[in-house]
Enzyme design. Sequence first.
Site, PDB file in Angstrom:
ATOM      1  N   HIS A 124      17.800  15.032  26.297  1.00 53.08           N
ATOM      2  CA  HIS A 124      18.145  14.236  27.481  1.00 53.08           C
ATOM      3  C   HIS A 124      16.994  13.284  27.778  1.00 53.08           C
ATOM      4  O   HIS A 124      15.824  13.637  27.636  1.00 53.08           O
ATOM      5  CB  HIS A 124      18.355  15.155  28.695  1.00 53.08           C
ATOM      6  CG  HIS A 124      19.791  15.346  29.072  1.00 53.08           C
ATOM      7  ND1 HIS A 124      20.227  16.462  29.752  1.00 53.08           N
ATOM      8  CD2 HIS A 124      20.904  14.565  28.894  1.00 53.08           C
ATOM      9  CE1 HIS A 124      21.530  16.362  29.976  1.00 53.08           C
ATOM     10  NE2 HIS A 124      21.961  15.230  29.458  1.00 53.08           N
ATOM     11  N   ASP A 154      15.417  12.260  30.328  1.00 49.94           N
ATOM     12  CA  ASP A 154      14.302  12.596  31.233  1.00 49.94           C
ATOM     13  C   ASP A 154      13.239  13.462  30.553  1.00 49.94           C
ATOM     14  O   ASP A 154      12.135  13.581  31.064  1.00 49.94           O
ATOM     15  CB  ASP A 154      14.806  13.254  32.534  1.00 49.94           C
ATOM     16  CG  ASP A 154      15.683  14.464  32.317  1.00 49.94           C
ATOM     17  OD1 ASP A 154      16.532  14.418  31.416  1.00 49.94           O
ATOM     18  OD2 ASP A 154      15.539  15.449  33.070  1.00 49.94           O
ATOM     19  N   HIS A 155      13.568  14.024  29.387  1.00 54.47           N
ATOM     20  CA  HIS A 155      12.610  14.894  28.684  1.00 54.47           C
ATOM     21  C   HIS A 155      11.893  14.192  27.528  1.00 54.47           C
ATOM     22  O   HIS A 155      10.994  14.773  26.919  1.00 54.47           O
ATOM     23  CB  HIS A 155      13.325  16.157  28.179  1.00 54.47           C
ATOM     24  CG  HIS A 155      13.863  16.979  29.305  1.00 54.47           C
ATOM     25  ND1 HIS A 155      13.317  18.184  29.687  1.00 54.47           N
ATOM     26  CD2 HIS A 155      14.878  16.733  30.175  1.00 54.47           C
ATOM     27  CE1 HIS A 155      13.960  18.650  30.734  1.00 54.47           C
ATOM     28  NE2 HIS A 155      14.928  17.791  31.048  1.00 54.47           N
ATOM     29  N   HIS A 204      23.185  24.432  28.246  1.00 60.31           N
ATOM     30  CA  HIS A 204      23.074  23.153  28.976  1.00 60.31           C
ATOM     31  C   HIS A 204      24.213  22.225  28.529  1.00 60.31           C
ATOM     32  O   HIS A 204      24.068  21.019  28.502  1.00 60.31           O
ATOM     33  CB  HIS A 204      21.696  22.554  28.660  1.00 60.31           C
ATOM     34  CG  HIS A 204      21.299  21.369  29.505  1.00 60.31           C
ATOM     35  ND1 HIS A 204      21.496  21.300  30.858  1.00 60.31           N
ATOM     36  CD2 HIS A 204      20.684  20.188  29.167  1.00 60.31           C
ATOM     37  CE1 HIS A 204      21.013  20.147  31.315  1.00 60.31           C
ATOM     38  NE2 HIS A 204      20.534  19.450  30.307  1.00 60.31           N
ATOM     39  N   ASP A 217      16.358  22.895  30.349  1.00 62.88           N
ATOM     40  CA  ASP A 217      17.452  22.709  31.315  1.00 62.88           C
ATOM     41  C   ASP A 217      18.565  23.680  30.956  1.00 62.88           C
ATOM     42  O   ASP A 217      19.072  23.658  29.826  1.00 62.88           O
ATOM     43  CB  ASP A 217      18.001  21.279  31.229  1.00 62.88           C
ATOM     44  CG  ASP A 217      17.050  20.258  31.806  1.00 62.88           C
ATOM     45  OD1 ASP A 217      15.901  20.613  32.104  1.00 62.88           O
ATOM     46  OD2 ASP A 217      17.470  19.086  31.950  1.00 62.88           O
ATOM     47  N   HIS A 257      11.618  21.188  37.520  1.00 64.47           N
ATOM     48  CA  HIS A 257      12.834  20.376  37.330  1.00 64.47           C
ATOM     49  C   HIS A 257      13.637  20.463  38.626  1.00 64.47           C
ATOM     50  O   HIS A 257      14.837  20.772  38.645  1.00 64.47           O
ATOM     51  CB  HIS A 257      13.639  20.889  36.135  1.00 64.47           C
ATOM     52  CG  HIS A 257      14.554  19.855  35.528  1.00 64.47           C
ATOM     53  ND1 HIS A 257      15.710  19.440  36.138  1.00 64.47           N
ATOM     54  CD2 HIS A 257      14.494  19.161  34.369  1.00 64.47           C
ATOM     55  CE1 HIS A 257      16.314  18.543  35.364  1.00 64.47           C
ATOM     56  NE2 HIS A 257      15.589  18.346  34.293  1.00 64.47           N
TER      57      HIS A 257
HETATM   58 ZN   LIG Z   1      16.322  17.383  32.628  1.00 63.58          ZN
HETATM   59 ZN   LIG Z   2      18.917  17.987  30.493  1.00 58.86          ZN
END
Ligand SMILES: [Zn+2]
Ligand SMILES: [Zn+2]
Length: 296
Positions: free
Chosen positions: A67, A69-70, A160, A183, A257
């Site tokens: 993802h 954001d990572h 996830h 996540d 997170h």
């Molecule tokens: Zn995330």
């Molecule tokens: Zn994620």
Amino acid sequence: MTLEVVLLGTGSPMPSPNRWGPSQIITDGETNILVDCGWGATRRLFSTWGTALRPNTVHTLFFTHLHSDHISDIVDLLVMRWTGGVRQPLTVYGPSGTQDVIDGARLVLKADQGFRLAHRGDELWDGGTECVVQEITAGIEPAEAATIGGIRVKVFEVEHRPVFPAFGFRFEADGKSIVISGDTNPCPGLLNGSRDADILVCDSMHIPMMQQMEARLREVNPVSAELLVDAHDYHAHVGDVAKLAQEAGVKHLVLSHILPPIADEGPMVDMFTAGLDSVFKGKITVGKDLMRVPVE
Ligand SMILES: [Zn+2]
Ligand SMILES: [Zn+2]
């Protein structure tokens, strides 16, 4: 030195002035392992004054999943690590697709690397932003993924979906253990991976607080508001996190997170954690960017 986690970013894709993208360092004082590389992770490394953490001290990077954001700070990490003087490639572990992420980041930096080598090729390593990528797999029992310096790394699958595969990691040294959930919803992999952990850094979402924020957002940006509603299904609700941590025998639960983004202190933190201590009997900490959490 004991095993320690340094929280670089405790946020999510949602913008926040105080919580930057998900990222943390696991260190024993000699080996520095970066887990995820969310927005601002590289700048956060430079903010850890006095701790000797810098991009050029990162030995290895693990991605929990791909993802945005990572992974979004990988370009900055690669160039700052290289211009910080390293003369060896970065080893990157992650799920299927990690090689594409690294290839793409290096392509972004292709012109930059050429400029810098032309200008300072006598001093800079000619390998530039080279990486060694290991795409790994996982099951619901933690399995050996690597040993980096004195730190053993185990990987386990988390839940996830629709993102698959997604991992959590368990770091062990001298009988101590720190787990990074990635996540996930609470799931068998996370339960198995967190057994008797000294520290669990866990994905954390507070649904009523999310709903309040979504109602405000819906007025100005309905698309973003609906995307947030989707996120309810694939992040761990704080009450469920507390239950899982208790069942797993975790000693210290660190919430990270954080969804929705909340202030570092004050009534929002109290609301976020209300009632958790009646479920989880260990220590609970609401993570903050640049917080250091050693195994006690
Ligand atoms: Zn995330
Ligand atoms: Zn994620």
